[in-house]
Design a protein around this motif. Structure first.
Motif, mmCIF file in Angstrom:
data_model
loop_
_atom_site.group_PDB
_atom_site.id
_atom_site.type_symbol
_atom_site.label_atom_id
_atom_site.label_comp_id
_atom_site.label_asym_id
_atom_site.label_seq_id
_atom_site.Cartn_x
_atom_site.Cartn_y
_atom_site.Cartn_z
ATOM 1 N N ARG A 5 21.219 -16.917 51.261
ATOM 2 C CA ARG A 5 21.801 -17.101 50.147
ATOM 3 C C ARG A 5 23.468 -17.841 50.752
ATOM 4 N NH1 ARG A 5 26.031 -13.553 47.961
ATOM 5 N NH2 ARG A 5 26.207 -11.790 49.619
ATOM 6 N N TYR A 6 23.871 -17.581 51.567
ATOM 7 C CA TYR A 6 25.185 -18.439 52.434
ATOM 8 C C TYR A 6 24.760 -19.555 53.303
ATOM 9 C CZ TYR A 6 27.324 -14.005 52.660
ATOM 10 O OH TYR A 6 27.685 -12.537 52.122
ATOM 11 N N GLU A 7 24.023 -20.254 53.312
ATOM 12 C CA GLU A 7 22.975 -20.872 54.600
ATOM 13 C C GLU A 7 22.693 -21.656 52.841
ATOM 14 O OE1 GLU A 7 19.366 -20.374 56.382
ATOM 15 O OE2 GLU A 7 20.711 -19.435 57.658
ATOM 16 N N GLY A 25 34.524 -33.822 57.349
ATOM 17 C CA GLY A 25 34.401 -33.139 57.429
ATOM 18 C C GLY A 25 34.195 -31.667 56.526
ATOM 19 N N LEU A 26 33.901 -31.091 57.283
ATOM 20 C CA LEU A 26 33.346 -29.582 56.566
ATOM 21 C C LEU A 26 33.345 -28.161 57.627
ATOM 22 C CD1 LEU A 26 32.858 -26.984 54.391
ATOM 23 C CD2 LEU A 26 30.407 -26.942 54.217
ATOM 24 N N LEU A 27 34.362 -26.836 58.394
ATOM 25 C CA LEU A 27 34.130 -26.175 58.832
ATOM 26 C C LEU A 27 34.383 -24.603 58.600
ATOM 27 C CD1 LEU A 27 36.994 -27.769 60.988
ATOM 28 C CD2 LEU A 27 34.430 -28.490 61.004
ATOM 29 N N GLY A 28 33.477 -24.056 59.731
ATOM 30 C CA GLY A 28 33.729 -22.791 59.028
ATOM 31 C C GLY A 28 34.130 -21.618 59.841
ATOM 32 N N GLY A 29 34.991 -20.376 58.997
ATOM 33 C CA GLY A 29 35.903 -19.734 60.179
ATOM 34 C C GLY A 29 35.197 -18.180 60.142
ATOM 35 N N GLY A 30 36.236 -17.031 60.065
ATOM 36 C CA GLY A 30 35.666 -15.472 59.908
ATOM 37 C C GLY A 30 34.745 -15.409 60.622
ATOM 38 N N SER A 31 33.653 -14.616 60.064
ATOM 39 C CA SER A 31 32.841 -13.526 60.675
ATOM 40 C C SER A 31 31.782 -14.519 61.166
ATOM 41 C CB SER A 31 32.318 -13.053 59.629
ATOM 42 O OG SER A 31 32.430 -13.122 57.938
ATOM 43 N N MET A 32 31.615 -15.946 60.302
ATOM 44 C CA MET A 32 30.360 -17.317 60.916
ATOM 45 C C MET A 32 30.960 -17.469 62.056
ATOM 46 S SD MET A 32 29.946 -20.555 59.181
ATOM 47 C CE MET A 32 30.948 -19.845 57.056
ATOM 48 N N ILE A 33 32.187 -17.451 63.074
ATOM 49 C CA ILE A 33 32.583 -17.842 64.168
ATOM 50 C C ILE A 33 31.948 -16.533 65.318
ATOM 51 C CG2 ILE A 33 34.607 -18.367 65.817
ATOM 52 C CD1 ILE A 33 36.122 -19.218 64.136
ATOM 53 N N THR A 34 31.950 -15.411 64.781
ATOM 54 C CA THR A 34 31.858 -14.671 66.059
ATOM 55 C C THR A 34 30.536 -14.018 65.479
ATOM 56 O OG1 THR A 34 32.545 -12.529 63.717
ATOM 57 C CG2 THR A 34 34.421 -13.265 65.527
ATOM 58 N N ALA A 36 29.636 -12.309 62.888
ATOM 59 C CA ALA A 36 29.516 -10.831 62.405
ATOM 60 C C ALA A 36 29.305 -10.786 60.775
ATOM 61 C CB ALA A 36 30.694 -9.789 62.209
ATOM 62 N N MET A 37 29.012 -12.032 60.347
ATOM 63 C CA MET A 37 28.646 -12.017 59.063
ATOM 64 C C MET A 37 27.386 -11.082 58.378
ATOM 65 S SD MET A 37 28.275 -16.489 57.825
ATOM 66 C CE MET A 37 28.401 -15.966 55.996
ATOM 67 N N ASP A 38 27.619 -10.412 57.164
ATOM 68 C CA ASP A 38 26.654 -9.491 56.468
ATOM 69 C C ASP A 38 26.723 -9.489 54.855
ATOM 70 O OD1 ASP A 38 28.856 -7.966 55.366
ATOM 71 O OD2 ASP A 38 29.012 -6.708 57.230
ATOM 72 N N GLU A 39 26.187 -9.562 54.350
ATOM 73 C CA GLU A 39 26.012 -8.946 52.835
ATOM 74 C C GLU A 39 26.882 -9.584 52.134
ATOM 75 O OE1 GLU A 39 23.288 -5.720 50.584
ATOM 76 O OE2 GLU A 39 23.950 -4.754 52.895
ATOM 77 N N TYR A 40 28.213 -8.368 52.885
ATOM 78 C CA TYR A 40 29.373 -8.417 52.366
ATOM 79 C C TYR A 40 30.387 -9.042 52.899
ATOM 80 C CZ TYR A 40 27.421 -3.804 51.313
ATOM 81 O OH TYR A 40 26.225 -2.553 50.756
ATOM 82 N N SER A 41 30.079 -10.445 53.387
ATOM 83 C CA SER A 41 31.071 -11.490 54.171
ATOM 84 C C SER A 41 31.433 -11.971 53.476
ATOM 85 C CB SER A 41 30.429 -11.536 54.957
ATOM 86 O OG SER A 41 30.069 -10.893 56.420
ATOM 87 N N ASP A 91 29.398 -17.147 40.511
ATOM 88 C CA ASP A 91 27.932 -16.664 39.738
ATOM 89 C C ASP A 91 26.685 -16.376 40.638
ATOM 90 O OD1 ASP A 91 27.131 -14.940 38.026
ATOM 91 O OD2 ASP A 91 26.833 -15.849 36.400
ATOM 92 N N GLY A 92 26.164 -15.559 40.724
ATOM 93 C CA GLY A 92 25.067 -15.453 40.886
ATOM 94 C C GLY A 92 24.010 -14.352 40.523
ATOM 95 N N SER A 93 23.109 -14.046 41.490
ATOM 96 C CA SER A 93 22.461 -13.071 41.992
ATOM 97 C C SER A 93 23.029 -11.522 42.289
ATOM 98 C CB SER A 93 20.872 -12.938 42.183
ATOM 99 O OG SER A 93 20.849 -13.407 43.556
ATOM 100 N N VAL A 94 24.047 -12.566 43.391
ATOM 101 C CA VAL A 94 24.911 -11.257 43.826
ATOM 102 C C VAL A 94 25.919 -12.537 43.932
ATOM 103 C CG1 VAL A 94 25.840 -10.625 45.999
ATOM 104 C CG2 VAL A 94 23.215 -10.100 45.254
ATOM 105 N N PRO A 95 27.497 -11.806 43.637
ATOM 106 C CA PRO A 95 28.713 -12.742 43.580
ATOM 107 C C PRO A 95 29.095 -13.116 44.465
ATOM 108 C CG PRO A 95 28.822 -10.708 41.949
ATOM 109 C CD PRO A 95 27.760 -10.738 42.801
ATOM 110 N N LEU A 96 29.908 -14.501 44.437
ATOM 111 C CA LEU A 96 30.157 -14.952 46.140
ATOM 112 C C LEU A 96 31.451 -15.154 45.901
ATOM 113 C CD1 LEU A 96 29.280 -15.881 48.491
ATOM 114 C CD2 LEU A 96 28.177 -18.171 48.031
ATOM 115 N N HIS A 97 32.494 -14.498 46.945
ATOM 116 C CA HIS A 97 33.895 -14.994 47.161
ATOM 117 C C HIS A 97 33.245 -15.949 48.473
ATOM 118 C CE1 HIS A 97 37.698 -13.536 48.312
ATOM 119 N NE2 HIS A 97 37.481 -14.671 48.639
ATOM 120 N N VAL A 98 34.352 -17.567 47.854
ATOM 121 C CA VAL A 98 34.470 -18.031 49.080
ATOM 122 C C VAL A 98 35.966 -18.497 48.886
ATOM 123 C CG1 VAL A 98 33.950 -20.782 49.694
ATOM 124 C CG2 VAL A 98 31.904 -19.847 47.997
#
Length: 269
Positions: A5-7, A25-34, A36-41, A91-98
């Motif tokens: 769902r993140y992809e 450009g578009l860059l990713g930070g946080g747990s995307m770098i390490t 360590a992403m999971d379903e709660y990220s 909104d979505g089947s699982v709410p997404l914080h961005v």
């Protein structure tokens, strides 16, 4: 490994930004770098734009974020000192914080981490990341020592007045600003508050748990004492660190006196 769902969301964002000539450009930070992403990220995204469009982008940044999905709520990050930040709940089947941070290329030179390049128009971003070094802010032992005993004294005063919610807030601040970062650093992780201590510093969880009180006079007192003991263990021994010994003695004695007085009053009642 990034969840599907993140992809899908990142791909949608990327395709829309590619169509905007102002975005480079578009860059990713946080747990995307390490990794360590999971379903709660949350998703931490950096939108890099051309400097010529600064005023335009800053005026439109909320609208841009709203156009990338079905927004439930959106706000800017002034409350955390980041006006360039836009925080969205989709909104979505699982709410997404961005979290989106809107930056010009030069602003990438001073950063706390090396982001993942998700898409880039040209090579300017890659060149900046290669030629500069990230610097993550680490706890300053002297900054902590100079404040810790004042916080303990303040906690004791609130305890004596019976303002237990205030004591609980002070203890939370101490965990976030002092104990959590020192524990994470001790275990070789970035000192990011109390983030993922349960995963990264399992042995320290029981110690830290003692600093979390219930809404009760004795519990708050014991949590303050546990915070003192844990800080003393974590406090670095260094010739450059000036221990505020007198402040420590006075604050701890004051805490004990306040509790003894409050406890005896309670017993009399």
């Amino acid at each position: 490994m990034m969840l599907l769902r993140y992809e899908h969301f990142i791909e949608t964002v990327k395709m829309k930004l590619i169509e905007d000539h102002r975005i480079i450009g578009l860059l990713g930070g946080g747990s995307m770098i390490t990794g360590a992403m999971d379903e709660y990220s949350d998703l931490d995204l950096i939108v890099v734009y051309h400097p010529d469009y600064r005023d335009e982008i800053m005026q439109q940044r909320i609208h841009m974020a709203e156009s990338l999905g079905t927004v439930l709520s959106v706000l800017t990050g002034e409350h955390v000192g980041e006006p360039k930040l836009v925080i969205c709940l989709y909104d979505g089947s699982v709410p997404l914080h961005v979290d989106y941070k809107f930056l010009m290329p030069k602003e990438l030179e001073e950063r706390i981490e090396d982001p993942v390049i998700l898409w880039e128009r040209g090579t300017e971003i890659r060149g900046i990341l290669r030629s500069t070094v990230p610097c993550y802010p680490h706890p300053d032992p002297q900054w902590i020592e100079d404040r810790f005993w004042i916080w303990i004294h303040s906690g004791a005063a609130k305890l004596g007045r019976g303002e237990l919610f205030e004591v609980i807030d002070i203890l939370c601040c101490i965990r976030s600003a002092v104990l959590g970062p020192l524990i994470l650093a001790e275990n070789g992780w970035l000192p990011n508050g109390t983030r993922r201590i349960e995963q990264f510093a399992v042995r320290a969880v029981e110690e830290l748990q003692q600093t979390v009180p219930s809404y009760h006079l004795e519990s708050c007192y014991q949590a303050l004492q546990s915070s003192i003991l844990l800080y003393r263990r974590l406090r670095l021994s260094s010739d450059r660190l000036v221990h505020r010994t007198k402040a420590e003695q006075v604050a701890v004695a004051y805490l004990d006196n306040v509790y003894a007085s409050a406890d005896s009053t309670k017993m009399e009642d």
